[in-house]
Design a protein around this motif. Structure first.
Motif, PDB file in Angstrom:
ATOM      1  N   ASN A  47       0.847  -1.185   0.000  1.00 40.66           N
ATOM      2  CA  ASN A  47       0.000   0.000   0.000  1.00 40.66           C
ATOM      3  C   ASN A  47       0.886   1.240   0.000  1.00 40.66           C
ATOM      4  O   ASN A  47       1.137   1.854   1.043  1.00 40.66           O
ATOM      5  N   ILE A  56      -6.127   0.074   2.636  1.00 40.44           N
ATOM      6  CA  ILE A  56      -6.474  -1.055   1.772  1.00 40.44           C
ATOM      7  C   ILE A  56      -6.753  -2.270   2.644  1.00 40.44           C
ATOM      8  O   ILE A  56      -5.955  -2.611   3.522  1.00 40.44           O
ATOM      9  N   LEU A 283      -6.441  -2.698  -8.312  1.00 38.23           N
ATOM     10  CA  LEU A 283      -6.706  -1.671  -7.309  1.00 38.23           C
ATOM     11  C   LEU A 283      -5.573  -0.648  -7.262  1.00 38.23           C
ATOM     12  O   LEU A 283      -5.805   0.567  -7.204  1.00 38.23           O
ATOM     13  N   ALA A 308     -10.390   1.172   0.658  1.00 41.22           N
ATOM     14  CA  ALA A 308     -10.470   0.285  -0.499  1.00 41.22           C
ATOM     15  C   ALA A 308     -10.461  -1.174  -0.060  1.00 41.22           C
ATOM     16  O   ALA A 308      -9.738  -1.547   0.868  1.00 41.22           O
TER      17      ALA A 308
END
Length: 338
Positions: A47, A56, A283, A308
């Motif tokens: 991340n 995340i 993502l 997310a």
């Protein structure tokens, strides 16, 4: 420890007991299992947007008894179909599969099960299907063959690629879990596109709760193969309305999918298969793209965070040989002899 009535053990879900004639049905029913974990990815290599107030989370969807989400999907499709047609009269089920749905169906159905896989299906998955009692057929047009043969008398095709019970499972079960686990703070969901049931069902639920939540789908790079997900060309075989349930799409390949899967395993202890790395790859592309356009603010919730979520759909165990083949030896230490 055991609840006894007339000298018989009966089902007691709070104590994890599945008993009686419906034990198998009750065991595979996702409603009888605990909520699956949601794990934050705190490693900054996975991340790289932490300093941007981006969080995340990996949603672990590996359900009992097969350690993968398709057991729940298959149960939903089978149960809904059985309400309309007496499936006990069916002699043979036909299903096109990347492996997981076919495995669940072969174990759950008491009837003969014929599954169609494509030539890129890992040999380990084929062996599992055989182990579970399925007749495996390698074919380039598996969906078409399953529909054709499943339409015969005493045969049936659940057809996960055109069965509304597929996304319904995710809409009823997984979407609510994600919403509740994030306390409604989720702003972005991303997953790979295979049967597309995952993204349709979760998108439908989340958008009802908050229309501003963004949903991202990931498509396999043409010429590559990642288990459970499809290229744009192969998505043409899917009849479910995935296009209207996706806000953005990205392309990801096998190399990055397997590498991110490996990093998830080593850095977070999440036993994430290549389709999980694939979702994370998409993502990260979305977050990179949005940040580049200075549009991260549009993804923030009322607390100023981007929250997310991507799914862990199965583990790495069936693809061990592919990790070495796709990633090469530089990712692994040599075996030494003394």
């Amino acid at each position: 420890m055991k609840k006894i009535i007339k000298n018989k053990i009966v089902s007691n879900f709070s104590k994890r007991i599945f008993a009686g004639n419906d034990a198998k049905k009750e065991y595979i029913n996702p409603a009888n299992h605990s909520i699956t974990p949601l794990i934050e990815i705190v490693d900054e290599t996975l991340n790289p947007f932490k300093k941007d107030n981006v969080r995340i989370f990996a949603k672990d969807l590996r359900l009992p008894p097969l350690d993968q989400v398709k057991a729940g999907t298959m149960y939903q499709m089978y149960s809904d179909a059985n309400k309309k047609t007496d499936l006990s009269d069916i002699e043979t089920f036909y299903e096109a599969t990347s492996g997981n749905t076919g495995s669940a169906l072969a174990l759950f159905a008491n009837q003969s099960t014929v599954v169609y896989v494509n030539s890129s299906t890992p040999n380990e998955k084929i062996r599992i299907l055989q182990l579970f009692g399925a007749q495996v057929v390698v074919a380039g047009n598996g969906i078409e063959l399953a529909r054709k043969n499943g339409s015969k008398k005493t045969a049936y095709n659940l057809d996960q690629y055109d069965n509304q019970s597929n996304p319904l499972f995710f809409e009823k079960n997984i979407g609510p879990q994600i919403w509740e686990q994030t306390d409604g703070s989720i702003t972005l969901f991303c997953t790979g596109l295979g049967t597309t049931g995952t993204i349709i069902g979760i998108n439908r639920y989340l958008k009802r709760k908050n229309a501003k939540i963004k949903t991202v789908g990931v498509i396999v790079k043409e010429g590559d193969s990642v288990p459970g997900v499809r290229t744009l060309k192969r998505l043409e075989e899917v009849s479910l309305p995935w296009q209207e349930n996706v806000d953005e799409t990205y392309i990801a390949g096998a190399q990055e999918s397997y590498e991110l899967s490996l990093r998830l395993i080593r850095d977070t202890m999440i036993m994430a298969g290549p389709s999980s790395g694939f979702s994370l790859a998409g993502l990260l592309q979305e977050l990179t793209n949005v940040k580049k356009k200075n549009m991260l603010e549009e993804l923030r919730n009322d607390s100023g965070e981007v929250v997310a979520v991507f799914p862990i759909l199965d583990g790495p165990w069936l693809y061990i040989n592919d990790y070495f083949k796709i990633l090469g030896t530089s990712f692994f230490k040599d075996v030494k002899k003394e």
